[in-house]
Scaffold this motif. Structure first.
Motif, PDB file in Angstrom:
ATOM      1  N   ARG A  97       0.717  -1.305  -0.042  1.00  0.00           N
ATOM      2  CA  ARG A  97      -0.010   0.155   0.119  1.00  0.00           C
ATOM      3  C   ARG A  97       0.914   1.064   0.127  1.00  0.00           C
ATOM      4  N   GLY A  98       2.093   1.214  -0.532  1.00  0.00           N
ATOM      5  CA  GLY A  98       3.116   2.277  -0.607  1.00  0.00           C
ATOM      6  C   GLY A  98       2.355   3.083  -1.707  1.00  0.00           C
ATOM      7  N   TYR A  99       2.926   4.550  -1.723  1.00  0.00           N
ATOM      8  CA  TYR A  99       2.310   5.455  -2.502  1.00  0.00           C
ATOM      9  C   TYR A  99       3.389   5.643  -3.848  1.00  0.00           C
ATOM     10  N   ILE A 100       2.912   5.784  -5.079  1.00  0.00           N
ATOM     11  CA  ILE A 100       3.840   5.863  -6.114  1.00  0.00           C
ATOM     12  C   ILE A 100       4.713   7.033  -5.774  1.00  0.00           C
ATOM     13  N   ASN A 101       6.023   7.014  -6.309  1.00  0.00           N
ATOM     14  CA  ASN A 101       7.122   7.949  -6.131  1.00  0.00           C
ATOM     15  C   ASN A 101       8.021   7.946  -7.122  1.00  0.00           C
ATOM     16  N   PRO A 102       8.965   8.808  -6.933  1.00  0.00           N
ATOM     17  CA  PRO A 102      10.230   8.976  -7.942  1.00  0.00           C
ATOM     18  C   PRO A 102      11.087   7.782  -8.205  1.00  0.00           C
ATOM     19  N   TYR A 103      10.818   6.747  -7.154  1.00  0.00           N
ATOM     20  CA  TYR A 103      11.880   5.689  -7.223  1.00  0.00           C
ATOM     21  C   TYR A 103      11.075   4.240  -7.631  1.00  0.00           C
ATOM     22  N   ASN A 152      13.921   4.924 -24.207  1.00  0.00           N
ATOM     23  CA  ASN A 152      14.907   3.783 -24.066  1.00  0.00           C
ATOM     24  C   ASN A 152      15.737   3.831 -22.625  1.00  0.00           C
ATOM     25  N   HIS A 153      15.569   4.571 -21.828  1.00  0.00           N
ATOM     26  CA  HIS A 153      16.129   4.597 -20.335  1.00  0.00           C
ATOM     27  C   HIS A 153      15.216   3.947 -19.466  1.00  0.00           C
ATOM     28  N   GLY A 154      13.897   3.604 -19.906  1.00  0.00           N
ATOM     29  CA  GLY A 154      12.916   3.158 -19.039  1.00  0.00           C
ATOM     30  C   GLY A 154      12.214   4.258 -18.043  1.00  0.00           C
ATOM     31  N   LEU A 155      12.239   5.618 -18.742  1.00  0.00           N
ATOM     32  CA  LEU A 155      11.589   6.609 -18.075  1.00  0.00           C
ATOM     33  C   LEU A 155      10.374   6.947 -18.820  1.00  0.00           C
ATOM     34  N   ARG A 156       9.221   7.401 -18.029  1.00  0.00           N
ATOM     35  CA  ARG A 156       8.097   7.853 -18.857  1.00  0.00           C
ATOM     36  C   ARG A 156       8.341   9.152 -19.474  1.00  0.00           C
ATOM     37  N   THR A 157       7.725   9.219 -20.754  1.00  0.00           N
ATOM     38  CA  THR A 157       8.321  10.658 -21.335  1.00  0.00           C
ATOM     39  C   THR A 157       7.475  11.940 -20.802  1.00  0.00           C
ATOM     40  N   ASP A 158       6.492  11.636 -19.881  1.00  0.00           N
ATOM     41  CA  ASP A 158       6.071  12.655 -19.229  1.00  0.00           C
ATOM     42  C   ASP A 158       6.453  13.103 -17.989  1.00  0.00           C
ATOM     43  N   VAL A 159       7.658  12.201 -17.416  1.00  0.00           N
ATOM     44  CA  VAL A 159       7.863  12.460 -16.045  1.00  0.00           C
ATOM     45  C   VAL A 159       7.952  13.796 -15.509  1.00  0.00           C
ATOM     46  N   THR A 160       8.478  14.871 -16.390  1.00  0.00           N
ATOM     47  CA  THR A 160       8.743  16.146 -15.855  1.00  0.00           C
ATOM     48  C   THR A 160       7.431  16.881 -15.546  1.00  0.00           C
ATOM     49  N   ARG A 218       4.871  15.326 -14.120  1.00  0.00           N
ATOM     50  CA  ARG A 218       4.575  14.334 -13.153  1.00  0.00           C
ATOM     51  C   ARG A 218       4.993  14.636 -11.717  1.00  0.00           C
ATOM     52  N   PRO A 219       4.577  15.722 -10.873  1.00  0.00           N
ATOM     53  CA  PRO A 219       5.308  16.016  -9.629  1.00  0.00           C
ATOM     54  C   PRO A 219       5.599  14.811  -8.816  1.00  0.00           C
ATOM     55  N   GLU A 220       4.619  13.814  -8.856  1.00  0.00           N
ATOM     56  CA  GLU A 220       4.776  12.643  -7.982  1.00  0.00           C
ATOM     57  C   GLU A 220       5.772  11.742  -8.487  1.00  0.00           C
ATOM     58  N   LEU A 221       6.346  11.865  -9.722  1.00  0.00           N
ATOM     59  CA  LEU A 221       7.547  11.118 -10.226  1.00  0.00           C
ATOM     60  C   LEU A 221       8.657  11.848 -10.415  1.00  0.00           C
ATOM     61  N   CYS A 222       8.850  13.099 -10.046  1.00  0.00           N
ATOM     62  CA  CYS A 222       9.999  14.068  -9.814  1.00  0.00           C
ATOM     63  C   CYS A 222      10.319  14.480  -8.415  1.00  0.00           C
ATOM     64  N   HIS A 223       9.311  14.506  -7.486  1.00  0.00           N
ATOM     65  CA  HIS A 223       9.620  15.084  -6.067  1.00  0.00           C
ATOM     66  C   HIS A 223       9.435  14.029  -5.263  1.00  0.00           C
ATOM     67  N   ALA A 224      10.449  13.699  -4.387  1.00  0.00           N
ATOM     68  CA  ALA A 224      10.232  12.886  -3.207  1.00  0.00           C
ATOM     69  C   ALA A 224       9.209  13.220  -2.328  1.00  0.00           C
ATOM     70  N   SER A 225       9.001  14.373  -2.110  1.00  0.00           N
ATOM     71  CA  SER A 225       7.880  15.139  -1.194  1.00  0.00           C
ATOM     72  C   SER A 225       6.686  15.729  -1.941  1.00  0.00           C
ATOM     73  N   CYS A 226       5.518  15.200  -1.905  1.00  0.00           N
ATOM     74  CA  CYS A 226       4.304  15.565  -2.610  1.00  0.00           C
ATOM     75  C   CYS A 226       3.101  15.355  -1.865  1.00  0.00           C
ATOM     76  N   GLU A 227       2.155  16.131  -2.286  1.00  0.00           N
ATOM     77  CA  GLU A 227       0.827  15.891  -1.610  1.00  0.00           C
ATOM     78  C   GLU A 227       0.019  15.373  -2.442  1.00  0.00           C
ATOM     79  N   PHE A 228      -1.151  14.343  -2.025  1.00  0.00           N
ATOM     80  CA  PHE A 228      -2.224  14.082  -2.789  1.00  0.00           C
ATOM     81  C   PHE A 228      -3.573  14.606  -2.455  1.00  0.00           C
ATOM     82  N   ILE A 229      -4.429  14.758  -3.217  1.00  0.00           N
ATOM     83  CA  ILE A 229      -5.786  15.019  -2.801  1.00  0.00           C
ATOM     84  C   ILE A 229      -6.384  13.971  -2.573  1.00  0.00           C
TER      85      ILE A 229
END
Length: 688
Positions: free
Chosen positions: A31-37, A68-76, A78-89
């Protein structure tokens, strides 16, 4: 060490805006939340949780191809994928009940001690100062209850022209029980709850009237008794349906009704092995009320009179188990306390909060430190959390870590002031190494000192203070021994003490912890039990940066005739020997701030700084001499004063360490105890 609600604003993510099939994205196993790692695979259709390494399917509405590096093309994007701390509604499934209105209840002691000490006036002034910035807050609700030997309720209904005081003596002698489920029996009030708890925006005029007149209303009181126990019960019962924050003041030891106490601070156990027993509660009555408050999402802050004993050790659980703070008021900190009350109302606050801790499978959390109620092995109940609060988690390895990294995730579920439910997620990446030397050389010394200080308080609750000090010393010795083994294995030999560069200040911080009121064992200083308990609370709740001034004072030369103006204020080593009679120093020592005035400072400088032109504590007489001459120009003095004002402003913004309540001292007078113990001298007798 974690500070769930920091000052910095975080990016906010609302998954409901992405698509109807997208909710908060979490691992279906841990039940962990999605994150940059997270690691993406199958072209972005699946992701692996870094905590438990479980593969999860990506919702169709959230899908995006990977490069090709396994990164989503929209990563920049998506704050939840590039910030280790963020808030979800948080969606509705994260709510046991609709978000409740934020409520502050002021439980004010109006007995003789509260009036004479100035505590009631300082509280009212702090509340009035904060109201100027809160008058446009349309979500905040306020309630006011006063007490001495009886209880006073205040009807603040917006349609009234003036506040109405309701005397409720029957509430003092009511017996209100707490059942086995930690639920408080309801209290019958002589007024409607909606008249006692009112929206601040609509009733701000009445609240301002009450805060202005309250010190005058009880100015001539001669009542020395206190019914704090029944008043606290009434406040908890009033707020049980919604939860919120109670700010309760205690100027006199409770003597009337349930919860009445007898002071144990008779001095017989001072500096004795059994002195630690005075820091344990004398009864469980207040603990039972605190558990009922925590169950109802109520947090309690205590404001206690530091000039007399109030048996704080027995009362303290009402803050300890409800994520509250303890503030110790003395006449010397009146000015700073007014500012602290203002900050209490204005700082970032999270209501109805819980925090869950998740980690990689090889890491467990056997213990937690801080003011909270532990509901489960990874779940902390924090009825109200704020930006000045920090917690510590003791982590240990349950099995060897097989990967080159471990992960921690802290998730705070809470309600904002605007009644919006949010999830604040902090994800931490921890590199793993089999080389002990590498681990030690990358250690955060402040974090280690902060953890050790909290562990020391935990030891001191059930052991003599000397034993608590010895246990911390043993941990330091163990660190040195292990580093020596590592150094020998690496063939690094030296005649000097071997210690990692990153931990070179740890012994220095540790001696400061030993000098603190919480663990102090100085034979020539009797530390009141209330002062010890209050300091223990500060250590347990404060972030490490706020504790630095408690371990080693911050001393600044704000006027020094031999120093260039552009170097002022000059940071000075916190030693008594560094004070000079031709200079002015500002010294931050824990919860106190001192201004040292040298006896040879020119009168012109005193005028510029707005300080008294004499050494207030001087006991040495000397023949009349010509006053010293200032060698600075008016422009230079103006610049020195400007820099001094900036230092004052920065000090006022620091929680606990920055209660700007300057006491004027001189080198030939009696040095205040709290300052003498803050100097770095090993023998505090020399400083005193």
């Amino acid at each position: 060490l974690i500070k769930p609600l920091g000052e910095e604003p975080l990016p906010v993510v609302d998954f409901a805006t992405i698509g109807p099939d997208v909710t908060v994205i979490r691992c279906r196993k841990c039940r962990g939340y999605i994150n940059p790692y997270v690691h993406w695979s199958d072209g972005g259709r699946r992701w692996m949780c870094p905590l438990c390494r479980m593969m999860n399917d990506c919702p169709a509405g959230y899908y995006c191809p990977t490069d090709n590096h396994g990164l989503r093309t929209d990563v920049t994007n998506r704050p939840e994928l590039c910030h280790a701390s963020c808030e979800f509604i948080a969606p509705t499934e994260y709510m046991v009940r609709p978000p409740q209105r934020p409520i502050f209840t002021f439980l004010l002691d109006v007995s003789y001690n509260a009036i004479q000490s100035g505590m009631l006036k300082a509280q009212c002034e702090g509340i009035l100062s904060a109201l100027d910035q809160l008058r446009k807050d349309d979500s905040l609700y306020i309630s006011v209850i006063a007490f001495d030997s009886t209880i006073y309720l205040f009807n603040l209904r917006p349609t009234l022209s003036a506040p109405r005081m309701i005397v409720a003596p029957d509430l003092v002698y009511d017996v209100v029980a707490v059942n086995e489920s930690s639920v408080l029996d309801p209290v019958e009030f002589p007024a409607l709850p909606e008249d006692l708890i009112v929206p601040l925006k609509d009733s701000i005029g009445l609240v301002e009237q009450l805060m202005t007149k309250l010190p005058e209303m009880f100015a001539k009181t001669t009542i020395v008794d206190s019914c704090f126990g029944p008043a606290l019960t009434a406040a908890i019962s009033l707020m049980t349906p919604t939860g919120g924050k109670i700010v309760a003041s205690v100027a006199t030891i409770p003597t009337v009704g349930e919860g009445r106490l007898t002071s144990r601070a008779d001095g017989k156990l001072a500096n004795q092995p059994k002195e630690y027993t005075l820091c344990a509660p004398a009864s469980e009555w207040y603990k039972h009320r605190s558990l009922a408050a925590s169950q109802a999402q109520i947090s309690i802050d205590l404001v206690v009179n530091g000039d007399s004993s109030v048996e704080l050790a027995t009362i303290a659980p009402v803050s300890r188990y409800t994520s509250g703070h303890i503030y110790r008021f003395t006449q010397a900190t009146t000015m700073g306390f007014t500012r602290q009350m203002e900050r209490l109302l204005l700082r970032d606050t999270a209501f109805e909060a819980v925090i869950r801790i998740r980690s990689s499978s090889s890491i467990t959390a056997p213990n937690f430190f801080g003011h909270c109620y532990v509901r489960g092995p990874d779940l902390l109940a924090l009825p109200v959390c704020d930006s000045d609060t920090a917690y510590a988690v003791h982590l240990q390895l349950s099995s060897p870590i097989q990967n080159n990294a471990a992960y921690l995730q802290f998730a705070l579920l809470y309600t904002t002031r605007t009644r919006e439910r949010r999830i604040r997620v902090h994800t931490v990446y921890l590199p793993v190494s089999s080389n002990p030397g590498k681990v030690m050389n990358n250690t955060d010394c402040l974090a280690v000192a902060g953890m050790m200080s909290k562990m020391g308080v935990d030891y001191a609750v059930n052991n003599p203070f000397s034993v608590a000090q010895q246990k911390l010393t043993d941990k330091l010795v163990a660190i040195l021994k292990n580093f020596k083994k590592v150094s020998v294995s690496m063939q690094k030999f030296t005649n000097q003490l071997m210690m990692p560069d990153t931990l070179r200040n740890l012994p220095f911080f540790l001696t400061g912890i030993f000098r603190s009121p919480a663990l102090r064992t100085i034979s020539n200083i009797d530390t009141p039990p209330d002062e010890r308990v209050a300091n223990m609370s500060i250590i347990m709740t404060s972030p490490v940066e706020s504790m630095l001034a408690h371990w080693c004072n911050w001393m600044y030369a704000v006027y020094a005739p031999k120093e260039p103006v552009d170097k002022l204020p000059l940071t000075v080593f916190g030693s008594f020997d560094q004070l000079r009679n031709d200079s002015i120093f500002v010294i931050e020592a824990g919860s106190y701030v001192y201004v040292f005035l040298g006896k040879n400072v020119p009168p012109k400088v005193f005028d510029i700084f707005g300080l008294p032109q004499r050494d207030l504590n001087t006991s040495v007489t000397s023949p009349a001499v010509e006053p010293p001459v200032c060698n600075m120009s008016d422009e230079e003095l103006a610049e020195v004063k400007r820099r001094y004002d900036l230092l004052v402003a920065s000090s006022q913004g620091i929680a606990y360490a920055g209660q700007w309540a300057p006491q004027i001292i001189g080198k030939h007078g009696q040095t205040p105890r709290s300052l003498g113990c803050a100097f770095v001298e090993d023998d505090c007798k020399e400083a005193l």
